[in-house]
Design a protein around this motif. Structure first.
Motif, PDB file in Angstrom:
ATOM      1  N   MET A   1       0.833  -1.210   0.000  1.00 53.62           N
ATOM      2  CA  MET A   1       0.000   0.000   0.000  1.00 53.62           C
ATOM      3  C   MET A   1       0.864   1.255   0.000  1.00 53.62           C
ATOM      4  O   MET A   1       0.574   2.211  -0.683  1.00 53.62           O
ATOM      5  CB  MET A   1      -0.939  -0.044   1.212  1.00 53.62           C
ATOM      6  CG  MET A   1      -1.789   1.188   1.368  1.00 53.62           C
ATOM      7  SD  MET A   1      -3.002   1.305   0.045  1.00 53.62           S
ATOM      8  CE  MET A   1      -3.877   2.739   0.527  1.00 53.62           C
ATOM      9  N   GLU A   2       1.948   1.231   0.763  1.00 51.55           N
ATOM     10  CA  GLU A   2       2.810   2.406   0.842  1.00 51.55           C
ATOM     11  C   GLU A   2       3.404   2.756  -0.520  1.00 51.55           C
ATOM     12  O   GLU A   2       3.496   3.906  -0.886  1.00 51.55           O
ATOM     13  CB  GLU A   2       3.931   2.175   1.873  1.00 51.55           C
ATOM     14  CG  GLU A   2       4.716   3.426   2.202  1.00 51.55           C
ATOM     15  CD  GLU A   2       3.900   4.532   2.837  1.00 51.55           C
ATOM     16  OE1 GLU A   2       4.170   5.711   2.538  1.00 51.55           O
ATOM     17  OE2 GLU A   2       2.978   4.242   3.600  1.00 51.55           O
ATOM     18  N   ASP A   3       3.802   1.723  -1.305  1.00 48.99           N
ATOM     19  CA  ASP A   3       4.361   1.980  -2.624  1.00 48.99           C
ATOM     20  C   ASP A   3       3.343   2.640  -3.541  1.00 48.99           C
ATOM     21  O   ASP A   3       3.673   3.558  -4.275  1.00 48.99           O
ATOM     22  CB  ASP A   3       4.862   0.689  -3.265  1.00 48.99           C
ATOM     23  CG  ASP A   3       6.248   0.307  -2.761  1.00 48.99           C
ATOM     24  OD1 ASP A   3       6.914   1.172  -2.164  1.00 48.99           O
ATOM     25  OD2 ASP A   3       6.648  -0.842  -2.969  1.00 48.99           O
ATOM     26  N   SER A   4       2.100   2.164  -3.505  1.00 48.77           N
ATOM     27  CA  SER A   4       1.086   2.759  -4.372  1.00 48.77           C
ATOM     28  C   SER A   4       0.809   4.203  -3.972  1.00 48.77           C
ATOM     29  O   SER A   4       0.586   5.060  -4.820  1.00 48.77           O
ATOM     30  CB  SER A   4      -0.201   1.928  -4.370  1.00 48.77           C
ATOM     31  OG  SER A   4      -0.799   1.937  -3.101  1.00 48.77           O
ATOM     32  N   LYS A   5       0.841   4.480  -2.670  1.00 52.91           N
ATOM     33  CA  LYS A   5       0.652   5.850  -2.202  1.00 52.91           C
ATOM     34  C   LYS A   5       1.814   6.717  -2.668  1.00 52.91           C
ATOM     35  O   LYS A   5       1.616   7.822  -3.174  1.00 52.91           O
ATOM     36  CB  LYS A   5       0.541   5.874  -0.678  1.00 52.91           C
ATOM     37  CG  LYS A   5       0.333   7.265  -0.092  1.00 52.91           C
ATOM     38  CD  LYS A   5       0.130   7.179   1.394  1.00 52.91           C
ATOM     39  CE  LYS A   5       0.859   8.279   2.101  1.00 52.91           C
ATOM     40  NZ  LYS A   5       0.781   8.200   3.535  1.00 52.91           N
ATOM     41  N   SER A   6       3.039   6.212  -2.538  1.00 49.96           N
ATOM     42  CA  SER A   6       4.215   6.967  -2.969  1.00 49.96           C
ATOM     43  C   SER A   6       4.161   7.230  -4.463  1.00 49.96           C
ATOM     44  O   SER A   6       4.496   8.316  -4.918  1.00 49.96           O
ATOM     45  CB  SER A   6       5.493   6.211  -2.620  1.00 49.96           C
ATOM     46  OG  SER A   6       5.616   6.078  -1.227  1.00 49.96           O
ATOM     47  N   ASN A   7       3.765   6.233  -5.246  1.00 56.01           N
ATOM     48  CA  ASN A   7       3.662   6.403  -6.692  1.00 56.01           C
ATOM     49  C   ASN A   7       2.589   7.429  -7.027  1.00 56.01           C
ATOM     50  O   ASN A   7       2.779   8.251  -7.920  1.00 56.01           O
ATOM     51  CB  ASN A   7       3.351   5.077  -7.387  1.00 56.01           C
ATOM     52  CG  ASN A   7       4.531   4.128  -7.338  1.00 56.01           C
ATOM     53  OD1 ASN A   7       5.663   4.532  -7.154  1.00 56.01           O
ATOM     54  ND2 ASN A   7       4.249   2.855  -7.490  1.00 56.01           N
TER      55      ASN A   7
ATOM     56  N   PHE B   1       1.492   9.914  -5.117  1.00 60.64           N
ATOM     57  CA  PHE B   1       1.997  11.235  -4.743  1.00 60.64           C
ATOM     58  C   PHE B   1       3.003  11.714  -5.787  1.00 60.64           C
ATOM     59  O   PHE B   1       2.986  12.860  -6.207  1.00 60.64           O
ATOM     60  CB  PHE B   1       2.637  11.209  -3.362  1.00 60.64           C
ATOM     61  CG  PHE B   1       1.662  11.239  -2.215  1.00 60.64           C
ATOM     62  CD1 PHE B   1       0.338  10.863  -2.362  1.00 60.64           C
ATOM     63  CD2 PHE B   1       2.084  11.635  -0.960  1.00 60.64           C
ATOM     64  CE1 PHE B   1      -0.551  10.887  -1.293  1.00 60.64           C
ATOM     65  CE2 PHE B   1       1.202  11.672   0.122  1.00 60.64           C
ATOM     66  CZ  PHE B   1      -0.103  11.298  -0.050  1.00 60.64           C
ATOM     67  N   GLY B   2       3.882  10.831  -6.241  1.00 59.50           N
ATOM     68  CA  GLY B   2       4.856  11.192  -7.267  1.00 59.50           C
ATOM     69  C   GLY B   2       4.187  11.611  -8.561  1.00 59.50           C
ATOM     70  O   GLY B   2       4.607  12.579  -9.206  1.00 59.50           O
ATOM     71  N   ASP B   3       3.124  10.896  -8.952  1.00 61.08           N
ATOM     72  CA  ASP B   3       2.366  11.261 -10.155  1.00 61.08           C
ATOM     73  C   ASP B   3       1.737  12.641  -9.993  1.00 61.08           C
ATOM     74  O   ASP B   3       1.753  13.454 -10.919  1.00 61.08           O
ATOM     75  CB  ASP B   3       1.279  10.228 -10.453  1.00 61.08           C
ATOM     76  CG  ASP B   3       1.842   8.885 -10.908  1.00 61.08           C
ATOM     77  OD1 ASP B   3       3.045   8.802 -11.256  1.00 61.08           O
ATOM     78  OD2 ASP B   3       1.071   7.908 -10.898  1.00 61.08           O
ATOM     79  N   VAL B   4       1.184  12.895  -8.811  1.00 61.00           N
ATOM     80  CA  VAL B   4       0.589  14.207  -8.531  1.00 61.00           C
ATOM     81  C   VAL B   4       1.662  15.293  -8.658  1.00 61.00           C
ATOM     82  O   VAL B   4       1.453  16.314  -9.321  1.00 61.00           O
ATOM     83  CB  VAL B   4      -0.058  14.239  -7.126  1.00 61.00           C
ATOM     84  CG1 VAL B   4      -0.419  15.667  -6.714  1.00 61.00           C
ATOM     85  CG2 VAL B   4      -1.278  13.340  -7.079  1.00 61.00           C
TER      86      VAL B   4
ATOM     87  N   VAL C   1       2.534  16.247 -12.226  1.00 56.56           N
ATOM     88  CA  VAL C   1       1.527  17.116 -12.853  1.00 56.56           C
ATOM     89  C   VAL C   1       1.658  18.543 -12.320  1.00 56.56           C
ATOM     90  O   VAL C   1       1.662  19.508 -13.096  1.00 56.56           O
ATOM     91  CB  VAL C   1       0.091  16.584 -12.619  1.00 56.56           C
ATOM     92  CG1 VAL C   1      -0.947  17.574 -13.135  1.00 56.56           C
ATOM     93  CG2 VAL C   1      -0.088  15.221 -13.277  1.00 56.56           C
ATOM     94  N   VAL C   2       1.811  18.681 -11.016  1.00 56.54           N
ATOM     95  CA  VAL C   2       1.895  20.010 -10.400  1.00 56.54           C
ATOM     96  C   VAL C   2       3.105  20.778 -10.935  1.00 56.54           C
ATOM     97  O   VAL C   2       3.025  21.986 -11.164  1.00 56.54           O
ATOM     98  CB  VAL C   2       1.920  19.903  -8.863  1.00 56.54           C
ATOM     99  CG1 VAL C   2       2.177  21.258  -8.211  1.00 56.54           C
ATOM    100  CG2 VAL C   2       0.600  19.319  -8.357  1.00 56.54           C
ATOM    101  N   LYS C   3       4.196  20.090 -11.179  1.00 53.46           N
ATOM    102  CA  LYS C   3       5.397  20.747 -11.716  1.00 53.46           C
ATOM    103  C   LYS C   3       5.160  21.332 -13.106  1.00 53.46           C
ATOM    104  O   LYS C   3       5.895  22.210 -13.539  1.00 53.46           O
ATOM    105  CB  LYS C   3       6.557  19.755 -11.768  1.00 53.46           C
ATOM    106  CG  LYS C   3       7.096  19.388 -10.402  1.00 53.46           C
ATOM    107  CD  LYS C   3       8.183  18.328 -10.536  1.00 53.46           C
ATOM    108  CE  LYS C   3       8.646  17.839  -9.187  1.00 53.46           C
ATOM    109  NZ  LYS C   3       9.690  16.802  -9.318  1.00 53.46           N
TER     110      LYS C   3
END
Length: 113
Positions: free
Chosen positions: A1-7, A9-12, A15-17
């Motif tokens: 679960m932690e990996d999917s959350k990290s991925n 957040f990284g995807d978000v 996009v924000v960048k």
């Protein structure tokens, strides 16, 4: 679960960048672009974790009405988000972006292939 959350957040963050200086988007628009419509709150959590990471312009992400709902999570105090936006020429009054629709950046439209 932690990996999917990290991925996620990284995807978000990726996009924000891409949000141009002087433009803003919403938590929901990012969630929609990432294919997880209805997960605006998760995008908000990602933004809360990004504060202090100067490579992620989290100040450019607001709620769907243009309200600075994440302002309390910025280092430097709740005024920091507004100050960062105003430094980019965005007008904010009573924690709301003025002329929100005209500066709104929709990643689903702006990043079309």
């Amino acid at each position: 679960m932690e990996d999917s959350k990290s991925n996620f957040f990284g995807d978000v963050y990726e996009v924000v960048k891409l949000i141009p200086r002087g433009r803003v988007t919403s938590y929901g628009a990012i969630a929609n672009y990432l294919g997880v419509k209805g997960s605006a709150r998760m995008v908000g959590w990602a933004m809360n974790q990004a504060h202090g990471n100067h490579s992620v312009p989290a100040h450019r992400v607001v709620n769907r009405a243009g309200l600075l709902t994440g302002k309390h999570f910025f280092s430097g105090g709740p005024e920091a988000m507004q100050q960062l936006l105003e430094a980019e020429g965005i007008v904010v009054k009573d924690d709301k972006i003025i002329d929100f629709k005209s500066i709104f950046w929709d990643p689903a439209k702006e990043l079309e292939p």
